[in-house]
Design a protein around this motif. Structure first.
Motif, PDB file in Angstrom:
ATOM      1  N   ASP A  77      57.562  32.693  11.548  1.00  0.00           N
ATOM      2  CA  ASP A  77      57.506  31.484  11.024  1.00  0.00           C
ATOM      3  C   ASP A  77      56.017  31.287  10.524  1.00  0.00           C
ATOM      4  O   ASP A  77      54.829  31.500  11.312  1.00  0.00           O
ATOM      5  CB  ASP A  77      57.963  30.313  11.824  1.00  0.00           C
ATOM      6  N   VAL A  78      55.700  30.605   9.510  1.00  0.00           N
ATOM      7  CA  VAL A  78      54.427  30.337   8.811  1.00  0.00           C
ATOM      8  C   VAL A  78      53.505  29.417   9.638  1.00  0.00           C
ATOM      9  O   VAL A  78      52.295  29.723   9.936  1.00  0.00           O
ATOM     10  CB  VAL A  78      54.276  30.009   7.324  1.00  0.00           C
ATOM     11  N   ASP A  79      54.283  28.648  10.664  1.00  0.00           N
ATOM     12  CA  ASP A  79      53.171  27.841  11.250  1.00  0.00           C
ATOM     13  C   ASP A  79      52.459  28.398  12.698  1.00  0.00           C
ATOM     14  O   ASP A  79      51.631  28.057  12.887  1.00  0.00           O
ATOM     15  CB  ASP A  79      54.177  26.618  11.770  1.00  0.00           C
ATOM     16  N   ILE A  80      53.209  29.593  12.933  1.00  0.00           N
ATOM     17  CA  ILE A  80      52.511  30.143  14.176  1.00  0.00           C
ATOM     18  C   ILE A  80      51.963  31.594  13.790  1.00  0.00           C
ATOM     19  O   ILE A  80      50.984  32.037  14.714  1.00  0.00           O
ATOM     20  CB  ILE A  80      53.369  30.718  15.197  1.00  0.00           C
ATOM     21  N   ARG A  81      51.766  31.755  12.485  1.00  0.00           N
ATOM     22  CA  ARG A  81      50.928  33.011  11.882  1.00  0.00           C
ATOM     23  C   ARG A  81      49.543  32.751  12.390  1.00  0.00           C
ATOM     24  O   ARG A  81      48.647  33.815  12.813  1.00  0.00           O
ATOM     25  CB  ARG A  81      51.084  33.186  10.494  1.00  0.00           C
ATOM     26  N   PRO A  82      48.900  31.471  12.167  1.00  0.00           N
ATOM     27  CA  PRO A  82      47.381  31.568  12.344  1.00  0.00           C
ATOM     28  C   PRO A  82      47.195  31.796  13.915  1.00  0.00           C
ATOM     29  O   PRO A  82      46.224  32.424  14.437  1.00  0.00           O
ATOM     30  CB  PRO A  82      47.125  30.224  11.858  1.00  0.00           C
ATOM     31  N   PHE A  89      43.702  38.929   6.171  1.00  0.00           N
ATOM     32  CA  PHE A  89      43.857  37.640   6.392  1.00  0.00           C
ATOM     33  C   PHE A  89      42.464  37.097   6.374  1.00  0.00           C
ATOM     34  O   PHE A  89      41.853  36.860   7.268  1.00  0.00           O
ATOM     35  CB  PHE A  89      44.565  37.143   7.355  1.00  0.00           C
ATOM     36  N   PRO A  90      41.793  36.698   5.226  1.00  0.00           N
ATOM     37  CA  PRO A  90      40.572  36.376   5.079  1.00  0.00           C
ATOM     38  C   PRO A  90      40.330  34.730   5.645  1.00  0.00           C
ATOM     39  O   PRO A  90      39.278  34.467   6.114  1.00  0.00           O
ATOM     40  CB  PRO A  90      39.855  36.589   3.519  1.00  0.00           C
ATOM     41  N   GLY A  91      41.504  34.011   5.421  1.00  0.00           N
ATOM     42  CA  GLY A  91      41.419  32.811   5.700  1.00  0.00           C
ATOM     43  C   GLY A  91      41.487  32.134   7.137  1.00  0.00           C
ATOM     44  O   GLY A  91      40.568  31.609   7.498  1.00  0.00           O
ATOM     45  N   PRO A  92      42.425  32.672   7.938  1.00  0.00           N
ATOM     46  CA  PRO A  92      42.525  32.071   9.035  1.00  0.00           C
ATOM     47  C   PRO A  92      41.625  33.170   9.926  1.00  0.00           C
ATOM     48  O   PRO A  92      41.244  33.949   9.778  1.00  0.00           O
ATOM     49  CB  PRO A  92      43.942  32.675   9.573  1.00  0.00           C
TER      50      PRO A  92
END
Lengths: 460, 580
Positions: free
Chosen positions: A369-374, A404-407
C-alpha cells in the motif's frame, strides 16, 4: 546492580522457555537456544555422501571438509530458490544442526552400552518404546522460512518437527520478520542478501506483506560465478582456483608470478566428486570475496575512469594476483545488469534487469500500500552474509536515494558481522524468548487436533 | 630499601650508580593488596610489568551471606492466553512457602496434556496468572450480524454474503490492520454454490483496500445503529458512526493516487520543491519581520479612542480651550521633534494624545502643567485656592487667565530676561538713522525710551506703538519717493506737451520712445489710482477695528498707517515694474 537479583520481568519482557531456534538457509543452517546472541551451531547445509564398504554413508557439518574421502559427493537438500527439495535429507541436516551441539547427549541406553548385554530374545517389549526418544521432546522449536515458502512446504516442516522430533511446541516464522525484529523494528523493508537468493520482504506490524515479497537469484553464489568468469577472462592466462585441500605446501610468490606449490593428487578411484571440489572452491572464493571484492561506491557508473588502487590476494592456489577495477565489477551486476561479466559456460544464467536489486526493491514496494511505502523506506534493514561485501550498504543507500528521491531513505545494517550474518536467527532468538510470544506456539495438542494445516492459520 | 641492596650484594650486581630520586621513595609506599610486606620489599624499586596480585573471588557481600540462598526452579506454567493448555517450563524463583522441591527428573517433564503426576508442588505455580497473558488484547469489533440482520440491512449487489463473511473474518483475524487485510485478501467464490452465477460474475474484480474499508465501515456503522439507534448513542459512538458512514472510497482512492505521485517524484521535482520550500520559508520570515515592523509603526501612530463627550466644546469657551490645547500640543510636538527621536519614543502615547483628541487626557501634558505651575506662582494669593490639578486648570476662562496673568508662550527661551529689556530692544533698529528716527518719534509722543512701568500690557502696547511708528516711518519714506516720482513724471509730461506743442505744425511721426514712456506713465498712474482707492477702503475698514488700540499712539494714525502700509506694498510692486 546486584547481580544476584534477576532483572525485572517487565523490563525486557523476556521469559525463557529454553526453546531452540533453527534458521535453515541455503548455505548454512543456524541453530541455537533462544535468548542467546548468536547461534551455537552453524553448519553448512551441504552434506556429503560417499560409499564405504558398500554402504552409503552421509557426512554432515564441517566434518565434510576435514577429509576428502574417496568418491564423496556434495548435495544440498534445499533448492536454488530457497525451498526445500529433499525433505528426508533436509530433516537429517537440520536435526544434525541442533542434535550435534545443543540437545544434551543422553546417556546411552543401558541395554545398548555393552555393560548389560543380555540375549536379545529376553529383551522386554515395552522397553523398546522408550528407546526411540525424540530429539526435541522437551524443547519448543522456532523455525524460520523464506517469505515465499509454499503452504505444502510449511506443512511438511511442522510435520517433521512434531512427528519426527517430537517438539511440544512449534512455530514457523518468516525470516524477513525475524531480521526486522533483530534490528528492533516491527515494520521494515528487509533486504536479505543470502547465498542463493536476494530477497526483499516488506514487514508490517510483524507480519510480511505477501504481495510485496520478491526474490531474485543474484546472491552470494552468483557473485562467485561472476568471480569465476572474471578469472576465466584473466590475461595472459586464466586463473584457476585450487582449493586448499589440493595444496600440500606452497611458497609465497610475487604478484603475477606463477605459483610455486606442491599439489596433492588423488588417483581416479580415490578422488572426491567434482561437486566436492566445487564446494571447496567456493570456500576459497568466499575468502576472496571477504578480502578483495568491493562494491563500487557510485554515484557514477563503474565503467568510468581507470583502475583504482590495487589489492593483492595470494590464497588462490598459492597464486598472487593484482586486481584493479575488476574487484568492483563482480558485484556491480547486482545493481546494473550491463556490468555483468558474460560467461557462456557458467551454469548460472545471465541475470536480467528485473533481477537486479533496485528493480526487485521497486517491485516489492509496488506491491504494498502506498501509505506505508515511505515508512518502509525509512526502515530498510539489510541482513545476510553476502551483504558484508565491502561498501555494499553505502551503495544500496545510494541506489535507493536515486530510486526514491522524495521520501527519506534510511538503511539500517548492523555493523557487527555476526549480527549481519545471523540477523534472522537473532530475531528468532528474541522472539522465542519473549513472554508474550508463548501464546503463539502451536502446541502438540493443537497439531493433533487440526493437523498440519494449522500452520497456515497460526503462522500468518 | 636495605633488602634491595642486600640482594644486589648477593647477586654481585653493581651498587646503584646514582642515588634514586628522593620523590620516588615516597611513591613506593602503596603496596598492592594480596602481597606481603616482606615480599614486596624484595621487589625493589622496579615493579614487574605484570600484575602480581591474583584476582581473588570476592564472594558475596557479607550482608547477603546472612540471607538464605534463594532457589530457582525450572517450573512449568500454563499461559492464560492459550486455549489448549500448553505447559512450558521456565526458571522461576522458588517461593518461600513452598515445600521441598520435586526430584530433578519430574521438573524437566513437559506436560502437554496438562495432567500432573508430581502433585501439589507444581500445581501451585500453575495456578498463578501468567504475567504476560494480560498482553493478549484483541481489537474491539462490532457484533457479528445474524442472517436476519444481514438480509434486512446489509445486502449489497457487489458483495455476496460469503465474501462479506470472509472479509469480516479477515478483519477479526488481523485486528483491523488494513494493510495486512488487503495484502492477504484472497477470496475465491465457491464454485459449487452458484454454478450459474460465477460464470459471469466471478470475483475477478480485484478488491482494493478502499472497497473493503467501505464495506466494513458500512457494516460496522449499521451494526452500531442496530445496537443503539442514533438517538440513543453516546457522543463518542455517534461520532464514530458518522465517521464510518461518511467514508468515501473514491476520495480515498484519489488521495492514494496523489500520495503515489508524491512518492514517485523525480529528483528534479524534489529539488524544485526543496527550493520552493526554502523560498517560502524566506518569504514567511520576511513577512514576519515586516509585520512586526509595521506593528511597531502602528503602535507609534496609535489613535487613542476619545472617551469624553463633545458637549464641553460646544460653547465658545470650550472651543477656545480646545484651541489652546491643540496649540499646546502642537508646541510640545515641535519641541519633541527638536528633542529628537529619543524624547519621542520615551513617551509616545503622551505625546500623541493631545494632537488627536485634545480630550481631557491631554491636559496632563507638560505645557499645561507648566501653565498651572505658573498660575500658582503668579498668583500667590490664589495659590492654595488653585491647586495645580487638572480640573482646576481646565475651568480657567480667558478672562480669568488674563486676570491671573497666565500667559502662553510661543516659545519659551532659555534663561531669565526682563520684560523691559525686550521692549528696549524694539527701539533699536538696524541702522542708526532709523534708530534715531524712532527715538525722535517717541520723543515727539512724549514717551520715554525706557518704560517706567513695564507691565505686560504696557509692554504689549509699547510694542504695537513701535510697530506703528515703524510703519509710519516706512510710509513716509514711500510717500516721499512717490512724490518725487510724480514730480519727475509731471516734469517730463510738461516737457512732452511743450515739445508736442512745438511740433504741432511739423510731422506727426512719433518719436519711437514716446509711446513707451507714455504707457509707462499711464501704467504708473493707473496703479497709483488703484492703490489710492485700496488705501481709502482699507483705511475705512481699519478705523472701526483699531480705534481703541491707538490710545497712546498719534491721533491721526488710523488712516495713515494702514494706507501707508498698503501703499508701500503697492509701490514696491510698481518699483519692480519700473526696474523692469
Amino acid at each position: 546492580m546486584n547481580p544476584s537479583n534477576p532483572p525485572q520481568a517487565a523490563e525486557y519482557g523476556g521469559d525463557e522457555v529454553s526453546a531452540i531456534v533453527l534458521d535453515p538457509g541455503y548455505s548454512t543452517t543456524r541453530a541455537g537456544f533462544a535468548g542467546e546472541d548468536a547461534p551455537k551451531s552453524v553448519i553448512p547445509t551441504y552434506y556429503g555422501k560417499y560409499n564405504y564398504e558398500g554402504k552409503e554413508r552421509l557426512v554432515f557439518g564441517d566434518n565434510m571438509f576435514v577429509q576428502p574421502r574417496a568418491g564423496i559427493s556434495v548435495h544440498n537438500p534445499i533448492g536454488k530458490d530457497g525451498i526445500v527439495e529433499d525433505w528426508d535429507m533436509a530433516e537429517k541436516v537440520w536435526e544434525y544442526s541442533f542434535a550435534s551441539r545443543l540437545t544434551a547427549t543422553k546417556p546411552d541406553n543401558p541395554f545398548h552400552n555393552g555393560l548389560n548385554d543380555i540375549s536379545s530374545e529376553e529383551l522386554p517389549a515395552e522397553m523398546e518404546v522408550e528407546t526411540d526418544e525424540k530429539p526435541l521432546a522437551d524443547t519448543p522449536l522456532l523455525m524460520s522460512e523464506p517469505g515465499w515458502n509454499p503452504a505444502k512446504a510449511r506443512e511438511k516442516t511442522i510435520e517433521i518437527a512434531m512427528e519426527k522430533w517430537g517438539t511440544p511446541a512449534f512455530y514457523l516464522a518468516r525470516n524477513g520478520v525475524l531480521a526486522a525484529f533483530a534490528s528492533g523494528k516491527a515494520s521494515a523493508l528487509v533486504i536479505d542478501i543470502g547465498a542463493s537468493n536476494i530477497s526483499v520482504t516488506p514487514v508490517h506490524d510483524g507480519m510480511i506483506l505477501k504481495r510485496g515479497v520478491q526474490h531474485s537469484p543474484l546472491g552470494g553464489d552468483y557473485i562467485s560465478s561472476q568471480i569465476r568468469a572474471l578469472f576465466k577472462k584473466n590475461s595472459p592466462q586464466p586463473i584457476t582456483i585450487t582449493p586448499h585441500y589440493l595444496i600440500s605446501s606452497k611458497t609465497a610468490v610475487e604478484a603475477g608470478q606463477p605459483p610455486q606449490a606442491n599439489y596433492r593428487t588423488f588417483p581416479a578411484d580415490r578422488a572426491p566428486d567434482a561437486s566436492y571440489r566445487a564446494l571447496q572452491e567456493e570456500r576459497t572464493l568466499a575468502e576472496f570475496k571477504e578480502c578483495v571484492v568491493q562494491t563500487w561506491p557510485g554515484p557514477n557508473k563503474l565503467s568510468g575512469p581507470g583502475p583504482r588502487e590495487s589489492q593483492t590476494k595470494n590464497s588462490l592456489a598459492a597464486r598472487r594476483a593484482v586486481f584493479g577495477v575488476d574487484r568492483f565489477r563482480v558485484v556491480e551486476s547486482l545493481f546494473d545488469v550491463k556490468a555483468a561479466i558474460p560467461d557462456p559456460d557458467s551454469p548460472v544464467p545471465a541475470p536480467t534487469q528485473a533481477q537486479t536489486l533496485p528493480e526487485v526493491i521497486k517491485a516489492s514496494l509496488a506491491g504494498v500500500d502506498v501509505d506505508i511505502r515511505p515508512h518502509l523506506l525509512s526502515n530498510v534493514v539489510v541482513t545476510g552474509a553476502s551483504s558484508l561485501v565491502y561498501g555494499f550498504t553505502e551503495r544500496l543507500n545510494q541506489e535507493l536515494m536515486t530510486l526514491f528521491p522524495g521520501p527519506r531513505v534510511r538503511v539500517s545494517a548492523p555493523g557487527n558481522t555476526s549480527e549481519r550474518r545471523f540477523g534472522s536467527w537473532i530475531g528468532g532468538s528474541i522472539l522465542a524468548s519473549l513472554g508474550t510470544f508463548h501464546q503463539m506456539w502451536i502446541s502438540k495438542k493443537e497439531y493433533e487436533e487440526h493437523g498440519a494445516n494449522i500452520v497456515e492459520k497460526r503462522c500468518k | 630499601m636495605a633488602a634491595a641492596a642486600d640482594v644486589r650484594d648477593m647477586l654481585d650486581l653493581p651498587a646503584e650508580s646514582q642515588p634514586r630520586p628522593h620523590k620516588k621513595q615516597k611513591v613506593v609506599e602503596k603496596r598492592p593488596e594480596g602481597i606481603t610486606r616482606e615480599l614486596y620489599a624484595l621487589l625493589g624499586e622496579r615493579a614487574p610489568p605484570i600484575a602480581i596480585n591474583e584476582n581473588k573471588y570476592k564472594g558475596r557481600p557479607k550482608l547477603l551471606n546472612k540471607l538464605r540462598v534463594r532457589q530457582w526452579r525450572m517450573s512449568p506454567f500454563a499461559n492464560g492466553a492459550r486455549s489448549d493448555g500448553l505447559v512450558l517450563n521456565h526458571w522461576q524463583r522458588k517461593h518461600e512457602g513452598a515445600r521441598q522441591p520435586a526430584p530433578e527428573g519430574t521438573q524437566m517433564d513437559v506436560d502437554v496434556d496438562g495432567t500432573k503426576e508430581e502433585g501439589k508442588e507444581d500445581t501451585k505455580p500453575l495456578e498463578q496468572e501468567y504475567t504476560f497473558a494480560k498482553y493478549n488484547v484483541k481489537a474491539q469489533l462490532p457484533r457479528r450480524y445474524t442472517d436476519d440482520e444481514y438480509s434486512r440491512h446489509l445486502r449489497n449487489n457487489e458483495w455476496t454474503r460469503e465474501e462479506t463473511d470472509y472479509l469480516m473474518d479477515l478483519v477479526a483475524e488481523y485486528d483491523l490492520r488494513w494493510v495486512l487485510i488487503a495484502d492477504r485478501y484472497e477470496y475465491q467464490p465457491r464454485m459449487d454454490s452458484e454454478p450459474e452465477g460465477n460464470a459471469i460474475v466471478p470475483a475477478k474484480t480485484v478488491r482494493t483496500m478502499e472497497h473493503m474499508k467501505a464495506r466494513y465501515y458500512f457494516i460496522a456503522a449499521t451494526m452500531l445503529a442496530i445496537e443503539h439507534p442514533p438517538s440513543e448513542m453516546s457522543e463518542a459512538e455517534f461520532e464514530w458512526h458518522e465517521k464510518m458512514l461518511k467514508f468515501d472510497p473514491n476520495r480515498e482512492r484519489d488521495r492514494k493516487e496523489l500520495a503515489a505521485l508524491q512518492l514517485n517524484r523525480t529528483a528534479d521535482e524534489v529539488r524544485e520543491e526543496a527550493m520552493l520550500l526554502e523560498e517560502l520559508k524566506r518569504i514567511t520570515s520576511n513577512e514576519q519581520s515586516f509585520i512586526s515592523e509595521r506593528r511597531e509603526l502602528y503602535s507609534r501612530l496609535e489613535v487613542p479612542v476619545s472617551v469624553g463627550n463633545t458637549a464641553m466644546y460646544q460653547s465658545s469657551q470650550g472651543l477656545s480651550q480646545l484651541l489652546q490645547t491643540l496649540l499646546q500640543a502642537d508646541k510640545s510636538k515641535k519641541r519633541r521633534s527638536i528633542l529628537g527621536p529619543d524624547g519621542a519614543v520615551a513617551s509616545p502615547a503622551a505625546g500623541q494624545t493631545p494632537t488627536q483628541a485634545g480630550g481631557p487626557v491631554s491636559r496632563g501634558d507638560t505645557p499645561s502643567a507648566n501653565a498651572a505651575a505658573s498660575a500658582t506662582n503668579n498668583n500667590n494669593k490664589k495659590g492654595p485656592a488653585v491647586p495645580p490639578t487638572l480640573p482646576v486648570v481646565r475651568q480657567l476662562t480667558a478672562a480669568e487667565e488674563s486676570r491671573y496673568g497666565i500667559q502662553h508662550h510661543e516659545r519659551v527661551t532659555a534663561g531669565v530676561q526682563f520684560r523691559s529689556d525686550r521692549a528696549q530692544k524694539l527701539t533699536q533698529a538696524k541702522s542708526n538713522v532709523q534708530t534715531q528716527k524712532l527715538a525722535g518719534a517717541l520723543a515727539e509722543l512724549e514717551i520715554p525710551v525706557r518704560l517706567f512701568m513695564p507691565t505686560e500690557r504696557v509692554c504689549k502696547d509699547f510694542e504695537k506703538l513701535i510697530q506703528s511708528v515703524n510703519v509710519l516711518l516706512e510710509a513716509r519714506k514711500v510717500s516721499e519717493k512717490v512724490e518725487s516720482e510724480i514730480r519727475v513724471l509731471e516734469a517730463s509730461r510738461a516737457e512732452r506737451e511743450r515739445k508736442a506743442r512745438e511740433a504741432a505744425g511739423e510731422t506727426t511721426a512719433a518719436d519711437p520712445e514716446n509711446p513707451e514712456v507714455k504707457t509707462e506713465a499711464e501704467d504708473g498712474t493707473g496703479v497709483l489710482g488703484s492703490t489710492a482707492e485700496a488705501a481709502g477702503s482699507g483705511g475705512e475698514k481699519g478705523e472701526g477695528g483699531d480705534g481703541e488700540n491707538a490710545e497712546e499712539a498719534a491721533k491721526d494714525d488710523g488712516n495713515h498707517k494702514r494706507s501707508a502700509s498698503v501703499l508701500s506694498a503697492v509701490s514696491d510692486k510698481s518699483n519692480k515694474r519700473q526696474r523692469r
